[in-house]
Write an enzyme that holds these catalytic residues in place. Structure first.
Site, PDB file in Angstrom:
ATOM      1  CB  SER A 143      -1.003   0.078   1.180  1.00 41.43           C
ATOM      2  OG  SER A 143      -1.657   1.285   1.403  1.00 41.43           O
ATOM      3  CE1 TYR A 156      -4.183  -1.878   5.440  1.00 38.01           C
ATOM      4  CE2 TYR A 156      -3.380   0.301   4.341  1.00 38.01           C
ATOM      5  CZ  TYR A 156      -4.093  -1.179   4.279  1.00 38.01           C
ATOM      6  OH  TYR A 156      -4.095  -1.511   2.892  1.00 38.01           O
TER       7      TYR A 156
END
Length: 256
Positions: A143, A156
């Protein structure tokens, strides 16, 4: 003939989103796929649909936050298909999205257990199998959060930064054994995770129009590309679908 034809593939987080799309796409390309997820009912349904369409698929209950579950999924793949050629470390969480001081420590830790430790567990179980058979490919879903900070996403961002580091470490340690390790950073994808992000109302990502998110099957095509010779240029690093160059290599439309 497809680069995936006859390959044995284990996909974590395969009950929906990117994992489901990847299982379906890889099976359509001739791969034998093992779907792993906590939702056994869902992965059994998907596997049955793949088999009914002429593909080869099985399902294995797996919580990637538990090492023994991941090791069991690897063993089941080898027993079912005779090898483990490709591991897709896809399972991931982002909810609950919250600022650091408001976070529940156990919820925060669970995201690390799934997103980061789950990748390590995949390595630990799969790498010896791949080394013994002479090679293999491991792709971690990465990501932009791996290299950036976003409000409400501390769990995250930290986990994906760790996954990027594991991608580099995996390549450094296993390249000499014929194991290719790389990451794929897809950008925002039209999955349930984006629904959770939208609902949080925190940080600019939650304000994005849903129309900008790419479909999950684009990510599946990117993963298939990396499983072939195209992946050779990306070992030890992240391949991005957020660039026109990356999309062109996969055969996807450019960014508009």
């Amino acid at each position: 003939m497809s680069d995936l034809a006859g390959k044995s593939v284990l996909i974590t987080g395969a009950s929906r989103g990117i994992g489901e799309a990847t299982a379906r796409h890889f099976a359509a390309q001739g791969a034998k796929v093992m779907l792993a997820a906590r939702s056994l009912k869902e992965i059994n349904r998907i596997a049955a649909e793949i088999n009914a369409a002429g593909g080869t698929a099985q399902a294995k209950s797996c919580d990637v936050s538990w090492h023994h579950d991941v090791a069991s999924a690897v063993q089941a793949t080898v027993e079912a298909f005779g090898s483990l050629d490709i591991l897709i470390n896809n399972a991931g969480l982002i909810d609950p999205i919250t600022r650091i001081t408001d976070a529940d420590p156990e919820d925060w830790a669970l995201v690390i257990d799934v997103n980061l430790k789950g990748v390590f567990y995949g390595y630990h179980a799969a790498m010896p199998v791949m080394q013994k058979q002479g090679g293999g490919t491991i792709i971690n879903i990465s990501s932009g959060a791996a290299t950036g900070a976003l409000e409400g996403w501390s769990h995250y961002c930290a986990s994906k930064a760790g996954v990027l580091s594991l991608t580099k470490c995996g390549h450094k340690e296993m390249a000499e054994h014929g194991i290719r390790v790389m990451g794929l950073s897809p950008g925002t994808v039209a999955t349930e995770m984006q629904v959770e992000i939208k609902a949080s109302g925190i940080n600019p990502v939650s304000q994005l129009d849903p129309g900008v998110h790419i479909p999950a099957d684009w990510v599946a095509k990117g993963l298939a590309y990396l499983c072939g010779p195209g992946g050779d240029d990306w070992v030890g690093q992240d391949f991005s679908l957020k660039t026109d160059e990356g999309r062109a290599a996969v055969g996807l439309p450019p960014i508009t």
